[in-house]
Design a protein around this motif. Structure first.
Motif, short mmCIF file in Angstrom:
data_model
loop_
_atom_site.label_atom_id
_atom_site.label_comp_id
_atom_site.label_asym_id
_atom_site.label_seq_id
_atom_site.Cartn_x
_atom_site.Cartn_y
_atom_site.Cartn_z
N ILE A 1 0.83 -1.20 0.00
CA ILE A 1 0.00 0.00 0.00
C ILE A 1 0.87 1.25 0.00
O ILE A 1 0.57 2.23 -0.70
CB ILE A 1 -0.97 -0.02 1.20
CG1 ILE A 1 -1.96 -1.18 1.03
CG2 ILE A 1 -1.72 1.30 1.32
CD1 ILE A 1 -2.84 -1.42 2.22
N ALA A 2 1.96 1.23 0.76
CA ALA A 2 2.86 2.39 0.79
C ALA A 2 3.50 2.64 -0.57
O ALA A 2 3.57 3.78 -1.03
CB ALA A 2 3.94 2.19 1.86
N PHE A 3 3.93 1.58 -1.23
CA PHE A 3 4.49 1.73 -2.58
C PHE A 3 3.43 2.24 -3.55
O PHE A 3 3.72 3.09 -4.41
CB PHE A 3 5.05 0.40 -3.10
CG PHE A 3 6.43 0.09 -2.62
CD1 PHE A 3 7.44 1.03 -2.66
CD2 PHE A 3 6.73 -1.17 -2.12
CE1 PHE A 3 8.72 0.74 -2.22
CE2 PHE A 3 7.99 -1.48 -1.67
CZ PHE A 3 8.99 -0.52 -1.72
N GLY B 1 1.66 6.02 -7.25
CA GLY B 1 0.45 6.63 -7.80
C GLY B 1 0.46 8.14 -7.66
O GLY B 1 0.07 8.87 -8.57
N GLY B 2 0.94 8.63 -6.51
CA GLY B 2 1.04 10.08 -6.31
C GLY B 2 2.06 10.73 -7.22
O GLY B 2 1.82 11.80 -7.77
N LEU B 3 3.20 10.07 -7.41
CA LEU B 3 4.22 10.62 -8.31
C LEU B 3 3.74 10.66 -9.76
O LEU B 3 3.99 11.63 -10.48
CB LEU B 3 5.51 9.80 -8.21
CG LEU B 3 6.31 9.98 -6.93
CD1 LEU B 3 7.50 9.02 -6.91
CD2 LEU B 3 6.79 11.40 -6.78
N VAL B 4 3.05 9.62 -10.18
CA VAL B 4 2.49 9.62 -11.53
C VAL B 4 1.42 10.70 -11.65
O VAL B 4 1.30 11.35 -12.70
CB VAL B 4 1.94 8.23 -11.91
CG1 VAL B 4 1.20 8.26 -13.23
CG2 VAL B 4 3.06 7.22 -11.96
N GLY B 5 0.68 10.95 -10.58
CA GLY B 5 -0.30 12.04 -10.59
C GLY B 5 0.35 13.39 -10.77
O GLY B 5 -0.13 14.24 -11.52
N VAL C 1 -2.58 14.19 -7.43
CA VAL C 1 -1.83 13.33 -6.50
C VAL C 1 -2.79 12.41 -5.75
O VAL C 1 -2.57 11.20 -5.66
CB VAL C 1 -0.99 14.17 -5.52
CG1 VAL C 1 -0.41 13.30 -4.42
CG2 VAL C 1 0.12 14.89 -6.26
N PHE C 2 -3.87 12.98 -5.20
CA PHE C 2 -4.83 12.18 -4.45
C PHE C 2 -5.51 11.14 -5.33
O PHE C 2 -5.67 9.98 -4.93
CB PHE C 2 -5.90 13.07 -3.80
CG PHE C 2 -5.38 13.93 -2.68
CD1 PHE C 2 -4.34 13.52 -1.88
CD2 PHE C 2 -5.93 15.17 -2.45
CE1 PHE C 2 -3.86 14.31 -0.85
CE2 PHE C 2 -5.47 15.97 -1.42
CZ PHE C 2 -4.43 15.55 -0.63
N MET C 3 -5.90 11.55 -6.53
CA MET C 3 -6.60 10.60 -7.42
C MET C 3 -5.66 9.48 -7.87
O MET C 3 -6.05 8.32 -7.89
CB MET C 3 -7.18 11.33 -8.63
CG MET C 3 -8.08 10.46 -9.45
SD MET C 3 -9.49 9.77 -8.56
CE MET C 3 -10.41 11.22 -8.17
N GLY C 4 -4.42 9.81 -8.22
CA GLY C 4 -3.47 8.78 -8.62
C GLY C 4 -3.15 7.82 -7.49
O GLY C 4 -3.11 6.60 -7.67
N ALA D 1 -2.48 2.86 -12.70
CA ALA D 1 -3.55 3.48 -11.92
C ALA D 1 -3.38 4.99 -11.86
O ALA D 1 -4.36 5.73 -11.93
CB ALA D 1 -3.57 2.90 -10.52
N GLY D 2 -2.15 5.46 -11.75
CA GLY D 2 -1.91 6.91 -11.75
C GLY D 2 -2.33 7.53 -13.06
O GLY D 2 -2.93 8.61 -13.09
N ILE D 3 -2.05 6.87 -14.15
CA ILE D 3 -2.47 7.35 -15.46
C ILE D 3 -3.99 7.27 -15.57
O ILE D 3 -4.64 8.17 -16.10
CB ILE D 3 -1.80 6.54 -16.58
CG1 ILE D 3 -0.29 6.80 -16.56
CG2 ILE D 3 -2.39 6.87 -17.95
CD1 ILE D 3 0.51 5.86 -17.43
#
Length: 103
Positions: free
Chosen positions: A4-6, A11-15, A44-47, A73-75
């Protein structure tokens, strides 16, 4: 828990990358009279959220799969936000629906 941490991090970085790609710069959050604009935090939150949901639903222990799913998922979170913008604007004039056009 490590998965979950990864997922949150990737996901936030891709956001953030999607936000910079779309806007050309990082837009900081700000408050206006009618609403609070989240700026880059929205992406960031959505990704991060979509990455966590997909990693939990995939139930994988492979680090490579977690990274791959989180990037996708970030995309996908960015695509989801673009879909929401369609509902926020009037398709004919392109103006936000909550504003009235006074001539």
């Amino acid at each position: 828990m490590r998965n979950i941490a990864f997922a949150l991090l990737i996901g936030g970085l891709v956001g953030i990358l999607g936000h910079v790609r779309k806007r050309g710069k990082i837009i900081i959050p700000r408050k206006t009279k009618k609403f609070i604009y989240l700026g880059f935090l929205e992406e960031v939150f959505m990704g991060a959220f979509t990455a966590v949901v997909l990693v939990i639903s995939a139930d994988t222990d492979s680090l490579f799969r977690i990274i791959f799913i989180s990037i996708l998922a970030g995309i996908g979170g960015d695509a989801f936000l673009k879909g929401l913008e369609v509902f926020r604007t009037d398709p004919i004039s392109g103006n936000p629906k909550d504003q009235t056009n006074e001539s």
